[in-house]
Scaffold this active site. Structure first.
Site, PDB file in Angstrom:
ATOM      1  N   ASP A 234      18.365  39.975  64.290  1.00  0.00           N
ATOM      2  CA  ASP A 234      18.196  40.902  64.137  1.00  0.00           C
ATOM      3  C   ASP A 234      17.330  41.932  63.979  1.00  0.00           C
ATOM      4  OD1 ASP A 234      20.100  39.398  62.461  1.00  0.00           O
ATOM      5  OD2 ASP A 234      17.885  38.180  61.208  1.00  0.00           O
TER       6      ASP A 234
ATOM      7  N   LYS B  26      22.272  34.946  67.281  1.00  0.00           N
ATOM      8  CA  LYS B  26      23.040  34.839  66.828  1.00  0.00           C
ATOM      9  C   LYS B  26      23.078  36.665  66.541  1.00  0.00           C
ATOM     10  CE  LYS B  26      22.019  34.791  62.178  1.00  0.00           C
ATOM     11  NZ  LYS B  26      22.671  35.921  61.121  1.00  0.00           N
TER      12      LYS B  26
ATOM     13  N   ASP C  10      28.099  36.319  63.487  1.00  0.00           N
ATOM     14  CA  ASP C  10      28.037  36.185  61.991  1.00  0.00           C
ATOM     15  C   ASP C  10      28.492  37.382  61.384  1.00  0.00           C
ATOM     16  OD1 ASP C  10      27.248  35.203  59.469  1.00  0.00           O
ATOM     17  OD2 ASP C  10      25.237  35.628  60.198  1.00  0.00           O
TER      18      ASP C  10
ATOM     19  N   LYS D 228      30.620  36.923  58.494  1.00  0.00           N
ATOM     20  CA  LYS D 228      31.517  35.985  57.651  1.00  0.00           C
ATOM     21  C   LYS D 228      33.110  36.919  56.993  1.00  0.00           C
ATOM     22  CE  LYS D 228      26.615  35.105  56.440  1.00  0.00           C
ATOM     23  NZ  LYS D 228      25.980  35.847  57.015  1.00  0.00           N
TER      24      LYS D 228
ATOM     25  N   ASP E 100      39.067  37.561  53.829  1.00  0.00           N
ATOM     26  CA  ASP E 100      40.422  38.803  53.631  1.00  0.00           C
ATOM     27  C   ASP E 100      41.720  38.016  53.592  1.00  0.00           C
ATOM     28  OD1 ASP E 100      42.264  41.501  53.949  1.00  0.00           O
ATOM     29  OD2 ASP E 100      39.735  42.075  54.350  1.00  0.00           O
ATOM     30  N   ILE E 101      43.014  38.624  53.526  1.00  0.00           N
ATOM     31  CA  ILE E 101      44.271  37.830  54.181  1.00  0.00           C
ATOM     32  C   ILE E 101      44.389  36.849  55.085  1.00  0.00           C
ATOM     33  CG2 ILE E 101      45.673  39.292  52.026  1.00  0.00           C
ATOM     34  CD1 ILE E 101      46.717  40.065  53.829  1.00  0.00           C
TER      35      ILE E 101
ATOM     36  N   ASN F 184      46.662  36.613  57.370  1.00  0.00           N
ATOM     37  CA  ASN F 184      46.498  37.496  58.607  1.00  0.00           C
ATOM     38  C   ASN F 184      45.749  38.382  59.503  1.00  0.00           C
ATOM     39  OD1 ASN F 184      48.956  38.760  60.767  1.00  0.00           O
ATOM     40  ND2 ASN F 184      48.793  40.207  58.871  1.00  0.00           N
ATOM     41  N   THR F 185      44.643  38.939  58.270  1.00  0.00           N
ATOM     42  CA  THR F 185      43.814  40.140  58.476  1.00  0.00           C
ATOM     43  C   THR F 185      42.759  38.798  59.617  1.00  0.00           C
ATOM     44  OG1 THR F 185      44.375  41.970  56.912  1.00  0.00           O
ATOM     45  CG2 THR F 185      42.336  41.646  57.784  1.00  0.00           C
TER      46      THR F 185
ATOM     47  N   THR G 197      23.608  31.501  49.751  1.00  0.00           N
ATOM     48  CA  THR G 197      22.183  31.104  49.260  1.00  0.00           C
ATOM     49  C   THR G 197      21.400  31.656  47.875  1.00  0.00           C
ATOM     50  OG1 THR G 197      21.315  31.215  51.373  1.00  0.00           O
ATOM     51  CG2 THR G 197      21.497  29.653  51.530  1.00  0.00           C
TER      52      THR G 197
ATOM     53  N   GLY H 109      15.654  33.379  63.586  1.00  0.00           N
ATOM     54  CA  GLY H 109      15.347  34.999  63.177  1.00  0.00           C
ATOM     55  C   GLY H 109      13.431  34.838  63.244  1.00  0.00           C
ATOM     56  N   ARG H 110      13.175  35.925  62.437  1.00  0.00           N
ATOM     57  CA  ARG H 110      11.783  36.578  62.611  1.00  0.00           C
ATOM     58  C   ARG H 110      10.665  35.614  63.343  1.00  0.00           C
ATOM     59  NH1 ARG H 110      12.849  37.708  56.295  1.00  0.00           N
ATOM     60  NH2 ARG H 110      13.744  36.140  56.666  1.00  0.00           N
TER      61      ARG H 110
HETATM   62  O1  C5P Z   1      14.472  35.370  59.827  1.00  0.00           O
HETATM   63  P1  C5P Z   1      15.347  34.801  59.605  1.00  0.00           P
HETATM   64  O2  C5P Z   1      14.785  32.839  60.099  1.00  0.00           O
HETATM   65  O3  C5P Z   1      14.795  34.412  58.391  1.00  0.00           O
HETATM   66  O4  C5P Z   1      16.447  34.566  59.810  1.00  0.00           O
HETATM   67  C1  C5P Z   1      17.954  33.718  59.308  1.00  0.00           C
HETATM   68  C2  C5P Z   1      18.993  34.304  60.017  1.00  0.00           C
HETATM   69  O5  C5P Z   1      20.023  33.431  59.680  1.00  0.00           O
HETATM   70  C3  C5P Z   1      18.862  35.276  59.293  1.00  0.00           C
HETATM   71  O6  C5P Z   1      20.150  36.550  59.939  1.00  0.00           O
HETATM   72  C4  C5P Z   1      19.369  35.587  57.873  1.00  0.00           C
HETATM   73  O7  C5P Z   1      20.585  36.650  57.686  1.00  0.00           O
HETATM   74  C5  C5P Z   1      20.991  34.495  58.249  1.00  0.00           C
HETATM   75  N1  C5P Z   1      20.434  33.516  56.528  1.00  0.00           N
HETATM   76  C6  C5P Z   1      20.367  32.688  56.748  1.00  0.00           C
HETATM   77  N2  C5P Z   1      20.359  32.515  54.781  1.00  0.00           N
HETATM   78  C7  C5P Z   1      21.826  32.216  54.915  1.00  0.00           C
HETATM   79  C8  C5P Z   1      22.559  32.533  55.761  1.00  0.00           C
HETATM   80  C9  C5P Z   1      22.138  33.207  56.582  1.00  0.00           C
HETATM   81  O8  C5P Z   1      18.953  33.133  56.369  1.00  0.00           O
HETATM   82  N3  C5P Z   1      22.323  31.873  53.631  1.00  0.00           N
END
Ligand code: C5P
Length: 235
Positions: A9, A31, A58, A60, A63-64, A66-67, A122, A215-216
């Site tokens: 990210d 991701k 990621d 997500k 859509d329909i 076919n798309t 979430t 992520g972070r």
């Molecule tokens: O930085 P962090 O560890 O919170 O990153 C978690 C990643 O997972 C981010 O890309 C966030 O958008 C994604 N994510 C999440 N919770 C979800 C679905 C996806 O934190 N329920």
């Protein structure tokens, strides 16, 4: 650790590639989410897949049928390893996604990407679900959509740490559970954090997660490789 996926990210493709270079060999994949993909597009995906990295795209899709099938085929042709769709798009949409993943990969003679369902975001609670016409507790809706995803032939679902147990119980050992919201233990962030209802990497794996998405705690660390190594060894 193969099960550790790092959420890239970040604000640019150059930074994403720099991180991937630092983390290669220590983590199981990267991701790429809506921000990085919108900024940098397919070249950032190809840059990683061509280096042999596993990419979880990621986006997500919802859509329909076919798309969504066409979008999944496009993702497969970029060589992605995992891709996701909203399970609330329904059985036909998920079946179309699964078939497109298999068919396009077979045409290009490469392994089919894993297709993963997103159940309930979430960010939604029971009240938010009721507003869109779903009058049941969040856990029940997660259960229902996970079963539907499994029955439609998807490879797994994205699930918060709290949901791992019930999905594992319902959907069996071969179903992939991909879990973000990893905090505590060796996964720490400095300053303010927005994740709630978290688990440590070790707890999530013990609870039955197939993959954890971090992520972070890694990309924001002073030394991302050392942070990733600490999280792997904790597991
Ligand atoms: O930085 P962090 O560890 O919170 O990153 C978690 C990643 O997972 C981010 O890309 C966030 O958008 C994604 N994510 C999440 N919770 C979800 C679905 C996806 O934190 N329920």
């Amino acid at each position: 650790m193969d099960q550790l996926l790092v959420a890239l990210d970040v604000e640019s493709g150059a930074r994403a590639l720099q991180l991937a270079d630092q983390l290669r060999g220590v983590v199981g994949g990267y991701k790429i989410g809506k921000r990085l993909f919108t900024l940098e597009g397919p070249p950032i995906v190809r840059a990683l897949t061509e280096r042999g990295d596993r990419v979880f795209l990621d986006l997500k899709f919802h859509d329909i049928p076919n798309t969504v099938a066409a979008a999944i085929a496009a993702a497969a042709s970029l060589g992605v390893w995992m891709v996701n769709v909203h399970a609330s798009g329904g059985r036909r949409m998920m079946e179309a996604a699964r078939d497109a993943a298999r068919e396009s990969a077979a045409r290009e003679d490469r392994p089919a990407p894993l297709v993963i369902g997103v159940t309930v975001l979430t960010s939604m609670n029971a009240e938010a679900l009721a507003e869109v016409g779903v009058d049941r507790p969040v856990a029940e809706q997660v259960r229902r959509l996970s079963r539907l995803a499994r029955d439609a032939g998807l490879d797994g679902v994205v699930a918060s740490p709290q949901e791992i147990g019930l999905i594992r119980e319902d959907c069996g050992p071969a179903f992939s559970i991909v879990t973000p919201g990893i905090r505590g233990g060796t996964a720490v962030v400095s300053g303010r954090d927005d994740q709630e209802r978290t688990m440590s990497a070790r707890e999530a794996i013990l609870a039955g997660a197939s993959y954890i998405v971090v992520g972070r705690p890694i990309v924001g660390a002073a030394d991302p490789r050392a942070a990733a190594q600490r999280i792997s060894s904790e597991c």
